[in-house]
Design an enzyme around this catalytic site. Structure first.
Site, PDB file in Angstrom:
ATOM      1  N   ASP A  16       6.132  -1.673   0.690  1.00  0.00           N
ATOM      2  CA  ASP A  16       5.329  -1.081   1.758  1.00  0.00           C
ATOM      3  C   ASP A  16       6.223  -0.697   2.927  1.00  0.00           C
ATOM      4  O   ASP A  16       6.485  -1.508   3.820  1.00  0.00           O
ATOM      5  CB  ASP A  16       4.255  -2.083   2.202  1.00  0.00           C
ATOM      6  CG  ASP A  16       2.982  -1.390   2.654  1.00  0.00           C
ATOM      7  OD1 ASP A  16       2.833  -0.192   2.368  1.00  0.00           O
ATOM      8  OD2 ASP A  16       2.143  -2.039   3.285  1.00  0.00           O
ATOM      9  N   LEU A  66      -5.031  -1.855  -0.918  1.00  0.00           N
ATOM     10  CA  LEU A  66      -5.684  -1.246   0.241  1.00  0.00           C
ATOM     11  C   LEU A  66      -6.853  -2.080   0.754  1.00  0.00           C
ATOM     12  O   LEU A  66      -7.452  -1.739   1.773  1.00  0.00           O
ATOM     13  CB  LEU A  66      -6.167   0.166  -0.109  1.00  0.00           C
ATOM     14  CG  LEU A  66      -5.073   1.155  -0.523  1.00  0.00           C
ATOM     15  CD1 LEU A  66      -5.674   2.532  -0.760  1.00  0.00           C
ATOM     16  CD2 LEU A  66      -3.963   1.233   0.524  1.00  0.00           C
ATOM     17  N   LYS A  67      -7.185  -3.137   0.051  1.00  0.00           N
ATOM     18  CA  LYS A  67      -8.211  -4.090   0.491  1.00  0.00           C
ATOM     19  C   LYS A  67      -9.494  -3.389   0.953  1.00  0.00           C
ATOM     20  O   LYS A  67      -9.920  -3.534   2.103  1.00  0.00           O
ATOM     21  CB  LYS A  67      -7.664  -4.985   1.606  1.00  0.00           C
ATOM     22  CG  LYS A  67      -6.444  -5.806   1.203  1.00  0.00           C
ATOM     23  CD  LYS A  67      -5.971  -6.695   2.340  1.00  0.00           C
ATOM     24  CE  LYS A  67      -4.739  -7.478   1.940  1.00  0.00           C
ATOM     25  NZ  LYS A  67      -3.532  -6.623   1.832  1.00  0.00           N
ATOM     26  N   ILE A  71     -19.201  -0.032   3.012  1.00  0.00           N
ATOM     27  CA  ILE A  71     -20.520  -0.098   2.396  1.00  0.00           C
ATOM     28  C   ILE A  71     -20.371   0.124   0.890  1.00  0.00           C
ATOM     29  O   ILE A  71     -19.421   0.780   0.436  1.00  0.00           O
ATOM     30  CB  ILE A  71     -21.484   0.924   3.026  1.00  0.00           C
ATOM     31  CG1 ILE A  71     -20.991   2.361   2.789  1.00  0.00           C
ATOM     32  CG2 ILE A  71     -21.676   0.646   4.515  1.00  0.00           C
ATOM     33  CD1 ILE A  71     -21.979   3.417   3.257  1.00  0.00           C
ATOM     34  N   THR A  74     -19.574   3.651  -0.638  1.00  0.00           N
ATOM     35  CA  THR A  74     -18.247   4.159  -0.291  1.00  0.00           C
ATOM     36  C   THR A  74     -17.177   3.485  -1.131  1.00  0.00           C
ATOM     37  O   THR A  74     -16.252   4.131  -1.644  1.00  0.00           O
ATOM     38  CB  THR A  74     -17.963   3.948   1.207  1.00  0.00           C
ATOM     39  OG1 THR A  74     -18.876   4.729   1.968  1.00  0.00           O
ATOM     40  CG2 THR A  74     -16.537   4.347   1.564  1.00  0.00           C
ATOM     41  N   THR A 121      -3.209 -14.490   3.708  1.00  0.00           N
ATOM     42  CA  THR A 121      -2.243 -15.589   3.829  1.00  0.00           C
ATOM     43  C   THR A 121      -1.665 -15.694   5.236  1.00  0.00           C
ATOM     44  O   THR A 121      -0.949 -16.650   5.540  1.00  0.00           O
ATOM     45  CB  THR A 121      -1.094 -15.422   2.813  1.00  0.00           C
ATOM     46  OG1 THR A 121      -0.555 -14.102   2.917  1.00  0.00           O
ATOM     47  CG2 THR A 121      -1.596 -15.647   1.402  1.00  0.00           C
ATOM     48  N   ARG A 182       8.052 -17.291  -0.838  1.00  0.00           N
ATOM     49  CA  ARG A 182       9.386 -17.382  -0.233  1.00  0.00           C
ATOM     50  C   ARG A 182      10.239 -18.370  -1.028  1.00  0.00           C
ATOM     51  O   ARG A 182       9.735 -19.407  -1.479  1.00  0.00           O
ATOM     52  CB  ARG A 182       9.319 -17.887   1.218  1.00  0.00           C
ATOM     53  CG  ARG A 182       8.596 -16.967   2.188  1.00  0.00           C
ATOM     54  CD  ARG A 182       9.424 -15.738   2.501  1.00  0.00           C
ATOM     55  NE  ARG A 182       8.845 -14.957   3.578  1.00  0.00           N
ATOM     56  CZ  ARG A 182       7.884 -14.059   3.433  1.00  0.00           C
ATOM     57  NH1 ARG A 182       7.359 -13.856   2.237  1.00  0.00           N
ATOM     58  NH2 ARG A 182       7.430 -13.373   4.466  1.00  0.00           N
TER      59      ARG A 182
END
Length: 238
Positions: A16, A66-67, A71, A74, A121, A182
């Protein structure tokens, strides 16, 4: 570094970024060892579906993060579009509720793994209390997970701290993706993550996939970091 087929499928690198050159460099240096890449809202906003097409052209899977949270009608249409792009995985906020999640499941038609995001998280108990959500984090995660599964979403994004409980609740029918991973010597630098685990602990807790971003993408040697991760997983079921 020698590749390991078992882990190359299970480790997802998050790319990203707003620099296409950097994304391409990361993919080039890690693609011999990694089969799946996560594209989030930053890179997708910058480069759109063309980035998905480029990653897929390299015979790699795309996890589109994109979480969706909107509604039901959509979200239904958005999921349809994402499925048409051929993404392997797609995220939705479980907080959107049963009807939204059910519409998403109907739209996917089993062609894409839908992942319900329970709690980010980056959030801890204190932050949730500030939003009026009291109680233990695990209770909130389990409740949202149950709603997701009931709605037909058979995958979840959850921290490694909740993965074992979710695996116990839902068994092997559930796909669990653990972000916020990590290595032990990187855990002093958490960025905005709060509920993190090591790759080894994530898989031991029941993760099917782990997502690792900045420890790989901010390194001068991304492939070397992948190698170190794989070294920590020797003998771990994945």
């Amino acid at each position: 570094m020698k590749t390991n087929e078992k882990y190359s499928e299970k480790i997802i690198v998050a790319i990203d970024d707003t620099s296409l050159d950097k994304i391409r460099w990361i993919v080039k240096t890690t693609s011999p060892f990694i089969k799946n890449y996560k594209i989030g809202s930053i890179a997708f906003t910058a480069f759109g579906p063309k980035l998905i097409e480029e990653i897929k052209s390299l015979d790699k899977g795309v996890f589109l993060d994109l979480k969706y949270f909107d509604i039901p009608s959509t979200v239904y249409k958005a999921v349809k579009q994402a499925v048409s792009l051929g993404v392997k995985m797609l995220t939705l906020h479980a907080l959107g509720g049963y009807e939204m999640l059910r519409n998403a499941a109907d739209a996917a038609e089993g062609k894409t793994i839908l992942l319900g995001v329970t709690l980010l998280t980056s959030m801890d108990k204190q932050q949730l209390a500030g939003m009026g959500l009291h109680g233990e984090i695990n209770d909130s995660v389990n409740r949202l997970a149950s709603i997701s599964v009931k709605a037909g979403i058979h995958g979840l994004v959850a921290s490694g701290h909740e993965a074992a409980g979710l695996r116990k609740m839902f068994g092997d029918t559930l796909t669990i993706v653990v972000p916020g991973v990590r290595l032990a010597d990187q855990q002093a630098s958490l960025d905005d993550q709060k509920r993190i685990v090591s790759p080894k602990l994530a898989f031991e807790a029941g993760a099917d996939y782990i997502v690792i971003g900045r420890p790989v993408t901010e390194s001068n040697d991304p492939a070397g970091v992948i190698g170190r991760i794989v070294d920590t997983l020797i003998g771990v079921k994945a």
